[in-house]
Design an enzyme around this catalytic site. Structure first.
Site, PDB file in Angstrom:
ATOM      1  N   GLN A 116      55.261   2.088 106.259  1.00 49.48           N
ATOM      2  CA  GLN A 116      56.381   2.995 106.015  1.00 49.48           C
ATOM      3  C   GLN A 116      55.959   4.185 105.147  1.00 49.48           C
ATOM      4  O   GLN A 116      56.311   5.329 105.433  1.00 49.48           O
ATOM      5  CB  GLN A 116      57.528   2.246 105.324  1.00 49.48           C
TER       6      GLN A 116
ATOM      7  N   LYS B 231      63.748  -1.704  96.546  1.00 50.34           N
ATOM      8  CA  LYS B 231      64.310  -0.383  96.837  1.00 50.34           C
ATOM      9  C   LYS B 231      63.849   0.013  98.246  1.00 50.34           C
ATOM     10  O   LYS B 231      62.764  -0.367  98.669  1.00 50.34           O
ATOM     11  CB  LYS B 231      63.823   0.651  95.829  1.00 50.34           C
ATOM     12  N   GLY B 232      64.661   0.789  98.918  1.00 42.89           N
ATOM     13  CA  GLY B 232      64.305   1.194 100.281  1.00 42.89           C
ATOM     14  C   GLY B 232      63.072   2.085 100.293  1.00 42.89           C
ATOM     15  O   GLY B 232      62.861   2.881  99.384  1.00 42.89           O
TER      16      GLY B 232
ATOM     17  N   GLY C 235      61.832   3.512 103.508  1.00 38.79           N
ATOM     18  CA  GLY C 235      61.664   4.176 104.802  1.00 38.79           C
ATOM     19  C   GLY C 235      61.553   5.680 104.689  1.00 38.79           C
ATOM     20  O   GLY C 235      61.010   6.337 105.580  1.00 38.79           O
ATOM     21  N   GLU C 236      62.086   6.243 103.628  1.00 39.24           N
ATOM     22  CA  GLU C 236      62.165   7.697 103.568  1.00 39.24           C
ATOM     23  C   GLU C 236      61.368   8.338 102.441  1.00 39.24           C
ATOM     24  O   GLU C 236      60.947   9.483 102.549  1.00 39.24           O
ATOM     25  CB  GLU C 236      63.648   8.115 103.497  1.00 39.24           C
TER      26      GLU C 236
ATOM     27  N   PHE D 168      64.322   7.667 113.049  1.00 39.56           N
ATOM     28  CA  PHE D 168      64.208   8.594 111.915  1.00 39.56           C
ATOM     29  C   PHE D 168      65.554   9.215 111.537  1.00 39.56           C
ATOM     30  O   PHE D 168      65.595  10.203 110.814  1.00 39.56           O
ATOM     31  CB  PHE D 168      63.173   9.696 112.201  1.00 39.56           C
TER      32      PHE D 168
ATOM     33  N   GLY E  67      68.480  -0.336 104.886  1.00 36.12           N
ATOM     34  CA  GLY E  67      68.468  -1.480 105.793  1.00 36.12           C
ATOM     35  C   GLY E  67      68.102  -2.782 105.110  1.00 36.12           C
ATOM     36  O   GLY E  67      68.910  -3.721 105.053  1.00 36.12           O
TER      37      GLY E  67
END
Lengths: 322, 676
Positions: free
Chosen positions: B572, B635-636, B638-639, B224, B492
């Site tokens: 995610q 597009k990412g 994870g967050e 994280f 990533g």
């Protein structure tokens, strides 16, 4: 973790015989082993009593005898407990997680230590852990600590849910020890901190809980309710075990015990006395709750427990009365 | 796609940093400061050295040599100054973990303590304007005249929100196993989100050439952000291994993780918004007050969402930092956007109520043409689409905006909405593809911290090569593999995927080997605003008797480019939303003002959501086609799932209970006290 000896007791008498200063009895280990890892508990030797033949739940007339080594899961699942003492089954199931309940014993549940963060941190003062070192919780992180019966030495709470139900039920704790056998009625097992907060209970060194005996269930419906900000696997902010017996709108019998508010499972005797013999009305419930909570001495960050306990008492009684 | 390493993980065969079998391994255990500020007068290690199995005690008495470039939290034992309670001030190396721990308990550290200051406030005289905020954004930005915008507004709000210290709690503790070989090469098995960057940091800290260090992190049990930079235990393991001439292993306890692996800074955020009679913003000001340590500066980019979210003629965003006697804060899932959007999206809800507008419509009305802070066009922006789709699924049209009026027995019911946003960036990485016996080997020093990176890279390679995924073997988590960016900033997959994609393209030219280095390609990326967006809708139940808050429904609708794998993406998104729910209702580390350091440093006291807290969690997405991102069009993700969740829940709590809690977490105490 300090090195220690380990022995398995062959019988309760053998356990008591093996006891000497520095000994601790080991039940399910769900609290004691944690405390040993943290360096809070530093026994020289453990006498394992979890395998003693104290794991039966037996009916004796209208009473129920629960062996001290019965696992929490088995207690909550037992048909006689679920049918006759639903408040107790619910209280047990409200505690910890399935995995912890599979391990934890009834005797150990009663004797678990406070989860006050200072108590569990050996680098900080705590009168309960190191008598005379001070209580930083009073000025510090006391949001989930005691509002009733606390002292200038200690504001810890007793963490057990089960003990709250046992206090309301008037359970009897059977003890054997160097001084022989005795019976301690709940909530008398636990004691208020006063200026000796290192002592959680009235047990003497070497005393071993062998059983908990339940008297006949109180007449009327009963409830166990636990308030917490996370929906499971959290200690109570406040919890309540209550039973109410009414006839023609008049309170014949009433049991109220609170958890999360004191160093002991708190039997709300003032509230009970205020109610018994009177009309079961909302006003009476509120007056009873307020009579009990007149005793409260909240700190800045746990002041919310006063209205919370009051609401919980009133709401629970209303629910029982309907 | 199912996870490639799913089987080895569930059967316990996946090897984590602390689990590599190394002959002759020894163990280090840290000694932590028991004062919050002061100077170490003396470290008496005689008793510890006499304990069974003890090989060495490391401390500032004889500082182990590090390079002059060693800095901050990694410059272990180089100074006698204590910067915070819990700081590592010595360590014992012994033949067993138990012996190291027992000896650590008798290392006597004598301090000259000084008065400490661990209290963040907007009045602190030490507040200053950092040069930049993480990871390099301007500290203060703005355009137009905020005061004039507020003066001209039909509706204004001026509100302050606070968020507490928050901690990452990956399941795998921070652990390292290090040894030096006969040639002086350093091997570190590390719980790390980036083998390449970890290698570079460790090499710099020890003054070694990069190729003299190897970092391996094949499996990582969550991070994280807390494993995104090398943490002290890796330096300590390497230092101790050099000292005793044997491999050294360290696995931090949960308590130690709270002390030395970073945390999210507490924030105090003031928002001033103005809107005209139609609801169009006339001004938006967001000022964030935060803390860092005296060891190093970490300035979280909390006020940056205002530069992205809404069109306004007057904008000001600013950050103020104070250096306290605390550990250094660091990355925690969506640093900046997560706490910043809690405040901005709560403020937008307050503005909607103040202006008598629907909170969905207020956001739609203020959706900008270009990025407000930079004026750049968006590569794609589908916030409005997410809001509309979420509103449809949540039956928002039938919502009565009146707060505090819906009741089901003891429970007050309310709904709330908030937007999500997160940058969609990528960074240079290298990859190599080779063929052998009809199988394809893809190598890249990527990290799989539980996200499914190994799996998605397999999918990218298989699709690009036009072969079945089971013919592709992806090797990651080792700094001896081609250099790659770390698993952070939701970059990533975009970064590694670009390199793998290009390497596979290169492979197809000659069918033998493919190489890629995306540095040049990325340098040529057009100057666009690239962000993912989303909308989160929450239904909460607030108990009028007890103050308990339960989230009965949480829906996230995201627009995050091409979703590469539905199974992994859903995991995610809902993982982020779950963490956001924890932030909203329960997560809080307590700063000990009396003694310094933190309290509630374990999972019994620091509550994160249990399954019972997330009975109805749903994540869906809009497919976006965006060719300005990377070869995958992704597009990412994870967050972004954690961004906006706390605001959506907080806004729903207001709608349910009729009063606004502006201080996270929203606990029963904060619900109950104002009601009585």
């Amino acid at each position: 973790m300090k090195q220690f000896e380990y022995a398995r007791a062959a019988s309760p008498a053998d356990a008591v015989r093996r006891f000497e200063p520095g000994t601790m009895y080991l039940g399910g280990g769900t609290n004691l082993v944690d405390l040993m890892r943290l360096g809070v508990a530093q026994p020289d030797r453990l006498v394992d009593v979890s395998h003693l033949p104290l794991d039966a739940i037996e009916q004796d007339g209208d009473r129920l005898r629960i062996g001290a080594a019965v696992r929490n899961t088995d207690l909550a699942a037992h048909p006689l407990v679920r049918v006759r003492y639903p408040m107790l089954a619910r209280a047990v199931l409200a505690g910890a997680s399935g995995q912890v309940r599979n391990m934890a014993t009834i005797g150990g549940n009663l004797l678990q230590r406070t989860r006050c963060g200072y108590y569990q941190d050996v680098t900080r003062p705590c009168n309960k852990r190191r008598p005379g070192s001070g209580c930083p919780a009073i000025e510090g992180d006391h949001g989930n600590l005691a509002i009733l019966g606390a002292s200038d030495s200690c504001v810890a709470t007793h963490p057990s849910d089960m003990a709250v139900a046992l206090a309301a039920l008037g359970a009897e704790v059977h003890v054997t020890g160097p001084g022989g056998d005795r019976v301690i009625p709940m909530p008398g097992l636990h004691r208020l901190p006063g200026d000796t907060p290192e002592r959680d209970t009235v047990l003497e060194p070497g005393d071993l809980i062998t059983a908990v005996e339940l008297p006949a269930p109180p007449p009327g419906p009963s409830i166990y309710r636990k308030v917490r900000e996370r929906a499971s696997f959290a200690f109570a902010l406040v919890s309540i075990a209550a039973a109410l017996d009414l006839r023609d709108g008049v309170v014949r019998d009433c049991r109220i015990a609170l958890g999360g508010v004191a160093h002991v499972p708190w039997r709300a005797e003032r509230a009970e006395q205020a109610l018994i013999g009177g009309q079961a009305t909302g006003e009476a419930f509120l007056a009873a709750a307020e009579a009990e909570l007149e005793l409260a001495r909240p700190l800045p960050r746990n002041a919310f427990k006063v209205p919370l306990a009051r609401n919980l008492i009133v709401r629970t009684l209303e629910e029982l009365a309907s | 796609m199912n996870r490639i390493e799913g089987r080895v993980k569930v059967t316990g065969l996946a090897t984590y940093a602390a689990e590599y079998p190394v002959e002759g391994v020894t163990y280090a255990y840290p000694v932590q400061s028991q004062v919050a500020k002061g100077r170490i007068a003396r470290v008496d290690d005689r008793e510890a050295l006499a304990m069974p199995g003890v090989l060495a005690v490391l401390s500032s008495e004889r500082p182990p040599e590090l390079a002059p470039e060693a800095e901050g939290e990694l410059a272990l034992f180089q100074s006698r100054e204590v910067a915070y309670r819990g700081q590592i001030v010595a360590a014992v190396v012994a033949d067993t973990y138990e012996n190291a721990r027992a000896a650590a308990a008798v290392v006597r550290v004598e301090y000259q303590p000084q008065a400490h200051d661990v209290h963040l406030s907007t009045e602190h005289p030490g507040l200053y304007r950092p040069k930049t905020v993480n990871p390099g954004f301007p500290t203060d930005t703005g355009h137009g005249d905020v005061e004039a915008g507020l003066a001209a507004a039909a509706t204004t709000i001026d509100v302050t929100y606070t968020t507490p210290v928050l901690h990452n709690n990956p399941m795998e503790p921070h652990a390292s196993l290090a040894y030096w070989d006969d040639l002086g090469r350093l091997m570190v098995y590390d719980a790390s989100q980036g083998a390449t960057s970890g290698r570079d940091i460790i090499a710099r800290t020890f003054g070694l050439p990069r190729d003299a260090v190897r970092v391996v992190a094949r499996h990582v049990g969550g991070g994280f952000g807390s494993k995104g930079t090398t943490r002290p235990q890796a330096v300590l393991a390497a230092m101790a291994a050099r000292e005793v001439g044997r491999p050294v292993k360290i696995a931090l306890t949960r308590h130690q993780m709270y002390d030395v692996t970073g945390y999210r800074t507490p924030t105090i955020q003031r928002l001033r918004l103005g809107a005209d009679a139609d609801g169009r913003l006339t001004a938006l000001e967001h000022v964030a007050y935060e803390q860092s340590s005296t060891v190093e500066e970490f300035a979280e980019q909390t006020a940056v969402p205002g530069r992205v979210m809404y069109g306004t003629p007057a904008l000001r965003t600013a950050h103020r930092l104070v250096r306290l006697d605390v550990a250094t804060p660091s990355w925690m899932r969506a640093p900046g956007e997560c706490p910043g959007m809690y405040a901005l999206e709560s403020a937008m809800d307050e503005l909607a109520y103040a202006a008598g507008l629907d909170p969905v419509e207020l956001r739609v009305l203020n959706d900008p043409e270009t990025e407000p802070g930079s004026g750049r066009p968006f590569s794609s922006r589908n916030l409005v689409g997410c809001l509309r789709e979420g509103a449809r699924r949540f039956d928002w049209e039938r919502r009565d905006p009146q707060p505090g009026v819906r009741r089901d027995g003891e429970w007050l019911i309310g709904t709330g909405v908030a937007a999500s946003t997160y940058p969609a960036r990528r960074m240079p990485s290298k990859a190599v593809v080779a063929a052998q016996d009809g199988e394809f080997l893809v190598q890249i020093a990527a990290a799989d911290i539980g996200t499914g990176a190994r799996t998605v890279l397999t999918k990218i390679a298989a699709e690009t090569l036009g072969v079945a995924p089971d013919q592709v073997h992806v090797e990651i988590g080792d700094s001896d593999l081609p250099d790659a960016f770390l698993a952070g900033g939701s970059m990533g997959t975009a970064s590694w995927g670009s390199a793998v994609f290009r390497a596979c393209e290169d492979f197809q030219r000659d069918g033998k080997e493919g190489h890629a280095d995306t540095a040049e390609e990325i340098a040529k990326d057009a100057e666009l605003a690239r962000h993912a967006f989303g909308a989160q809708f929450a239904e909460v139940r607030v108990n009028a008797v007890t103050g308990e808050v339960r989230v009965s429904r949480l829906l996230g609708v995201f627009a995050a480019g091409h979703i590469m794998d539905a199974t992994l993406a859903r995991s995610q998104f809902i993982g982020g939303m779950t963490m956001g729910l924890g932030m909203a209702l329960m997560e809080e580390t307590y700063t000990d003002e009396e003694f310094g350091g933190f309290l509630r440093r374990d999972l019994a006291q620091y509550h994160i959501p249990a399954n019972a807290d997330v009975p109805n969690l749903e994540a869906v997405w809009l497919e976006e086609e965006d060719e300005e991102l990377n070869p995958m069009g992704s597009k990412g993700i994870g967050e972004i799932g954690i961004v906006g969740t706390a605001a959506a829940i907080g806004n729903a709590v207001f709608h349910a209970a009729g009063h606004r809690v502006r201080d996270l977490p929203i606990t029963p105490a904060k619900i109950l006290m104002p009601r009585f």
